[in-house]
Design an enzyme around this catalytic site. Structure first.
Site, short mmCIF file in Angstrom:
data_model
loop_
_atom_site.label_atom_id
_atom_site.label_comp_id
_atom_site.label_asym_id
_atom_site.label_seq_id
_atom_site.Cartn_x
_atom_site.Cartn_y
_atom_site.Cartn_z
CG ASN A 133 59.90 36.27 40.04
OD1 ASN A 133 60.81 36.24 39.40
ND2 ASN A 133 58.86 35.18 39.96
CG HIS A 189 51.50 36.25 33.25
ND1 HIS A 189 50.73 35.62 33.96
CD2 HIS A 189 51.28 35.59 31.95
CE1 HIS A 189 49.86 34.65 33.40
NE2 HIS A 189 50.23 34.54 32.31
CG MET A 247 48.87 34.28 43.92
SD MET A 247 49.17 34.30 42.25
CE MET A 247 48.26 32.90 41.82
CB ILE A 267 42.67 41.62 39.74
CG1 ILE A 267 42.43 39.83 38.96
CG2 ILE A 267 42.59 42.33 38.42
CD1 ILE A 267 43.71 39.64 38.53
CG LEU A 268 46.80 45.38 42.36
CD1 LEU A 268 48.20 45.91 42.32
CD2 LEU A 268 46.18 45.49 43.81
N GLY A 324 57.97 33.62 46.76
CA GLY A 324 58.81 34.64 46.71
C GLY A 324 60.05 34.38 46.10
C1 GRF Z 1 55.94 33.29 39.13
O1 GRF Z 1 55.73 32.32 38.20
C2 GRF Z 1 55.16 34.65 38.72
O2 GRF Z 1 55.48 34.58 37.23
C3 GRF Z 1 53.72 34.29 39.02
O3 GRF Z 1 53.65 33.66 40.03
C4 GRF Z 1 54.81 32.95 40.43
C5 GRF Z 1 55.45 33.19 41.77
O4 GRF Z 1 56.54 32.74 41.94
N1 GRF Z 1 53.04 35.52 38.71
P1 GRF Z 1 57.60 33.35 43.24
O5 GRF Z 1 56.50 33.60 44.35
O6 GRF Z 1 58.02 34.57 42.74
O7 GRF Z 1 58.30 32.16 43.40
#
Ligand code: GRF
Length: 216
Positions: free
Chosen positions: A14, A109, A90, A92-93, A12
């Site tokens: 992001n 991504h 993680m 696919i929708l 999390g």
């Molecule tokens: C990130 O590298 C994002 O690009 C990918 O999964 C990872 C998630 O990291 N889709 P976080 O859970 O946001 O720390």
């Protein structure tokens, strides 16, 4: 104020970058709901800490993928979510989910798509011997990490890089381009014309982030 929902599966970081952007007043949005398909996701702790409503929706609790996705869509719609942000989600929708939120589901991504789609994008870049990789925020369609690109950031790959060191370098830019994109949506500046996405009045043509970042 843009009403957003964030879908997560893990750490999390992001999600945290979006929370920080909102708390710092750089993003004019409210996280109405965090949905995790993983009850152990650290992202849930972050939601708790910041008083953000969250729900765990596990795939195994449903007979079909369709029912699982319908439940998530229902929860998001109950809160009138306008933009769905996949932040390390993680799964696919399918189009059954996407039809509820046309042109309103975005994903981060860790590569310059269409290079290195799918899992372990940073490892793929290191093993391929690429000299540049980066990260992309794109609209989600039924492909895997292949939807229309909104913004990309270029990050160099160094000779001594491992998956971890490259991931760390890329992540710093993920934490900038994703919140910036949410703010562009909040400002109503994201225009979609088939595969082409334009951020109205943005500055294009500069490195390493195209279009140029404004607040992040
Ligand atoms: C990130 O590298 C994002 O690009 C990918 O999964 C990872 C998630 O990291 N889709 P976080 O859970 O946001 O720390």
């Amino acid at each position: 104020m843009l009403r957003i929902g964030v879908l997560v599966s893990g750490r999390g970081s992001n999600l945290q970058a979006i929370i920080n952007g909102i708390e710092e007043g750089k993003i004019n949005a409210k996280i109405e709901l965090v949905v995790s398909d993983n009850p152990q996701a650290y992202a849930l702790e972050r939601s708790k800490k910041h008083g953000i409503p969250f729900q765990v929706v596990e795939r195994k609790s449903f007979a079909s993928k369709r029912d699982f996705e319908e439940r998530m869509a229902e929860l998001l719609k109950e809160r009138s979510v306008q933009l769905v942000v996949l932040a390390g989600f993680m799964r696919i929708l399918s189009k059954n989910f996407l039809k509820h939120f046309p042109n309103s589901v975005i994903n981060i991504h860790p590569s310059l798509i269409p290079a290195f789609q799918g899992l372990h994008a940073q490892k793929q870049a290191v093993e391929f011997g690429a000299k540049f990789s980066g990260c992309t925020v794109h609209l989600v369609d039924e492909s895997v990490d292949g939807g229309p690109v909104i913004v990309q950031a270029v990050v160099p790959v160094l000779p001594q890089d491992t998956e971890d060191t490259l991931s760390e370098r890329i992540l710093k830019f993920e934490h900038r381009i994703l919140p910036q994109t949410v703010q562009w949506f909040a400002e109503g500046r994201v225009e979609v014309d088939g595969r082409k996405v334009i951020v109205r009045d943005a500055r294009y043509g500069t490195l390493p982030v195209n279009p140029e970042l404004e607040k992040f």
